[in-house]
Design an enzyme around this catalytic site. Structure first.
Site, short mmCIF file in Angstrom:
data_model
loop_
_atom_site.label_atom_id
_atom_site.label_comp_id
_atom_site.label_asym_id
_atom_site.label_seq_id
_atom_site.Cartn_x
_atom_site.Cartn_y
_atom_site.Cartn_z
N LYS A 173 -14.86 -27.49 8.35
CA LYS A 173 -15.00 -26.70 9.59
C LYS A 173 -16.36 -26.95 10.24
O LYS A 173 -17.27 -27.49 9.60
CB LYS A 173 -14.85 -25.21 9.27
CG LYS A 173 -13.53 -24.85 8.62
CD LYS A 173 -12.35 -25.07 9.55
CE LYS A 173 -11.09 -24.38 9.09
NZ LYS A 173 -9.98 -25.29 8.77
C1 LIG Z 1 -6.04 -22.05 11.72
C2 LIG Z 1 -6.43 -21.81 10.30
N1 LIG Z 1 -6.14 -20.61 9.73
C3 LIG Z 1 -6.50 -20.32 8.48
C4 LIG Z 1 -7.18 -21.23 7.70
C5 LIG Z 1 -7.45 -20.88 6.28
O1 LIG Z 1 -8.75 -21.05 5.86
P1 LIG Z 1 -9.09 -21.46 4.34
O2 LIG Z 1 -8.74 -22.90 4.18
O3 LIG Z 1 -10.55 -21.17 4.25
O4 LIG Z 1 -8.29 -20.59 3.45
C6 LIG Z 1 -7.55 -22.48 8.25
C7 LIG Z 1 -8.34 -23.46 7.51
O5 LIG Z 1 -7.97 -24.19 6.68
C8 LIG Z 1 -7.14 -22.77 9.58
O6 LIG Z 1 -7.42 -23.95 10.13
#
Ligand SMILES: Cc1ncc(COP(=O)(O)O)c(C=O)c1O
Length: 364
Positions: free
Chosen positions: A184
């Site tokens: 990110k």
């Molecule tokens: C749009 C979106 N929602 C939720 C997430 C979930 O984040 P994480 O991977 O930190 O669980 C991500 C990232 O991977 C995402 O891009």
């Protein structure tokens, strides 16, 4: 691959040094869960995004689940979710026992503005996703949601650092969810996430839910879980935050080269409005009906690309449902993410644009 889509080992040596120093500091202190580093991260993000509350947690998926639970959404409830997103958005809804009600996106991959038509008496919330780092029109969306009496959970996992009308992504909804997954714009060196809210009661509940329902040691006032952030990740994030603006500038300046160099190619659609402040240049997604050939051609030229995402969620077996998701489907079939990250060099972007131009000239 000579130009990888993203290679985090390319981080500046100066940044790597500061991260090593931070690791040593935490190791010397001997506190690996909670503690001052977590408090500093909270404060820094509160100030940066002008959010009253910022509660760190283990990852972005947990942030969504904690938000849903804090809003008491569960069995028998429906939540409106865009058809194209990372799976977590729908997964979190299912994890709390509720049903995702999928709605098509617009041509940019954002929840289509007529989403209110998806509302039924069971609808408790809508989750706008700021896909690719581009913000949904939040003034309109929050107004509609308020009028209909449903909550807004903002999935700002891809949009850290984007602002609309001076208000940060993640601070518009009842709860905003952030991910600090390493790829990110603000990424940890592992997994981490955060819930933002402007509501004291929700903040308190999210904090309790993420820490075994425990206001203080050995006192449990509700059934929670362990979704605390690692102290080390919080500490690394404070270091990453030091370079955040510099990295954003780099992303935007590279995006500008793409936009200028690729502007007149027939058969290639470029992302719109990427230089504006309501987009954080997280991903540079182009569209072409020759997407797969283009991807292969670039791979043959040593250029890595990615697809976000090759399948819409309602087409996936565990979430399968029929409906008109035509815009989302076009993006899944035609979208291609070009490399865009702070460690990419201008010459590399030039090489990529040259290769893309030669692909389309060859074709026409
Ligand atoms: C749009 C979106 N929602 C939720 C997430 C979930 O984040 P994480 O991977 O930190 O669980 C991500 C990232 O991977 C995402 O891009």
């Amino acid at each position: 691959m000579q130009i990888p889509f993203l290679d985090l080992s390319r981080m500046d040596s100066d940044l790597q040094e500061r991260l090593r120093a931070k690791f040593s500091q935490v190791l010397e202190k001997g506190i690996f869960s909670g503690g001052e580093e977590v408090q500093i991260l909270e404060k820094t993000i509160q100030q940066k995004l002008n959010s009253l509350y910022a509660i760190p947690c283990a990852n972005g998926t947990d942030a969504l689940e904690l938000a849903l639970r804090a809003l008491e959404i569960g069995e028998g409830d429906e939540v409106i979710v865009p058809a194209l997103t990372w799976v977590s958005t729908a997964e979190a809804v299912r994890m709390v026992g509720a049903k995702p009600k999928f709605w098509d996106t617009d041509v940019n991959g954002l929840l289509r503005s007529d989403w209110v038509e998806a509302i039924t008496p069971k609808t408790k919330a809508v989750i706008p996703v700021h896909l690719y780092g581009r913000m949904v029109d939040m003034a309109t969306l929050t107004e509609k949601a308020q009028f209909k009496g449903i909550s807004v959970i903002e999935d700002a996992a891809q949009a850290f650092g984007a602002f609309q009308d001076g208000k940060a992504a993640g601070t518009w909804g009842s709860v905003g969810c952030l991910s600090f997954y390493p790829t990110k714009n603000l990424g940890a060196l592992g997994e981490a996430g955060m819930c933002l809210t402007q509501d004291e009661r929700l903040a308190e509940k999210i904090r309790l839910l993420s820490n075994h329902g425990q206001p203080k040691r050995d006192e449990h006032v509700l059934v929670g879980r362990n979704s605390r952030i690692d102290t080390l990740q919080a500490a690394f994030l404070t270091v990453m935050l030091e370079d955040f603006e510099k990295h954003q500038q780099k992303r935007k300046s590279l995006a500008k080269i793409y936009l200028e160099e690729l502007s007149d190619l027939e058969g290639l659609e470029l992302p719109q409005g990427l230089m504006e402040s309501n987009q954080n240049a997280h991903l540079f997604v182009v569209k072409s009906d020759k997407r797969n050939e283009l991807r292969e051609f670039l791979a043959d030229h040593g250029i890595g690309t990615a697809i976000h995402y090759p399948q819409i969620i309602p087409d996936m077996e565990p979430y399968f449902v029929e409906g008109d998701f035509s815009n989302a489907r076009i993006l899944a079939n035609q979208g291609l993410s070009l490399p865009l990250n702070p460690w990419l060099k201008e010459e590399e972007v030039e090489k990529i644009t040259k290769a893309i131009k030669s692909f389309f000239t060859k074709k026409s």
